[in-house]
Scaffold this motif. Structure first.
Motif, PDB file in Angstrom:
ATOM      1  N   TYR A 153      47.620  38.445  43.949  1.00 53.07           N
ATOM      2  CA  TYR A 153      46.749  37.836  45.570  1.00 53.07           C
ATOM      3  C   TYR A 153      46.507  36.667  45.335  1.00 53.07           C
ATOM      4  N   PHE A 212      41.827  43.834  48.714  1.00 50.89           N
ATOM      5  CA  PHE A 212      43.259  43.701  48.635  1.00 50.89           C
ATOM      6  C   PHE A 212      44.586  44.265  49.328  1.00 50.89           C
ATOM      7  N   THR A 263      47.404  35.188  50.682  1.00 54.41           N
ATOM      8  CA  THR A 263      48.376  36.547  50.483  1.00 54.41           C
ATOM      9  C   THR A 263      47.360  37.830  50.483  1.00 54.41           C
TER      10      THR A 263
END
Length: 222
Positions: free
Chosen positions: A39, A153, A183
């Motif tokens: 990511y 994330f 991302t």
């Protein structure tokens, strides 16, 4: 008074264990180490969020210190993060270590909360915690953390060490900055904002059904 700033990576379900690689922290049989790797990309300013400790003094827990000590001194001299961390003044909270070999590292002795209070009262740059989940939890419970840089994330890990646990002190935070990477990583900065101020959307008198529901809940707790 110096500020104490936290910077950490977390999954959507709050896991912070071993973001950098499979061998980073396999404690408890954790097999998903390295979950942040795919990511990372352009537009993610690690330095701006304090992950390199630039212009700050770094505070580390024992496990994170050992990970960093075995990695950063051995990186190329032209690596900007290595250069910054290797040169930074570092304080390490540990009950087991007696000697530190990483440049500019000092052990914190005695009660860690008292040691941090003393450091915050000294003149100098702000104090920066990187990783160090157990240390974060201890200092959060003692109301010593002033700012959180949390990069969330877009994945669920389901297990592993979490940023906050049941010992966390209830407290309000205020979002001061937020950005989303290409991302999908949400990079947010929060500052402490006093106590939680509960409220209620219920404005009318509760119905008989609601009163019965509350009574049932009270009886279930006995």
């Amino acid at each position: 008074m110096r500020r104490l700033i936290v910077s950490t990576f977390a999954s959507l379900d709050g896991v912070i264990q071993a973001p950098g690689g499979p061998e980073e922290d396999p404690a408890g049989g954790f097999t998903l180490g390295g979950w942040m790797f795919n990511y990372c990309g352009e537009g993610m300013d690690f330095s701006a969020s304090g992950f390199d400790g630039k212009d700050r003094e770094v505070v580390l827990g024992r496990r994170t210190y050992e990970i960093f000590e075995a990695y950063w001194p051995y990186q190329p001299v032209d690596d900007p993060t290595a250069r910054t961390l290797n040169a930074a003044k570092k304080y390490v909270a540990s009950r087991t270590l007696t000697t530190l070999h990483w440049n500019n590292s000092t052990l914190l002795h005695g009660d860690v909360a008292s040691a941090i209070i003393a450091l915050k009262a000294q003149p100098g740059p702000d104090l920066q915690i990187i990783g160090s989940g157990n240390l974060i939890q201890t200092l959060q419970a003692a109301s010593l953390i002033d700012e959180y840089n949390v990069w969330t994330f877009p994945l669920v890990l389901g297990r592993g060490k979490r940023l906050f646990g049941e010992t966390a002190k209830p407290s309000a935070l205020r979002l001061v900055r937020s950005q989303v990477s290409a991302t999908g990583v949400v990079m947010s900065t929060y500052v402490t904002d006093g106590d939680i101020r509960p409220g209620s959307f219920v404005t009318a008198e509760p119905s008989e059904k609601e009163l019965a529901r509350r009574k049932k809940l009270a009886n279930d707790r006995k």
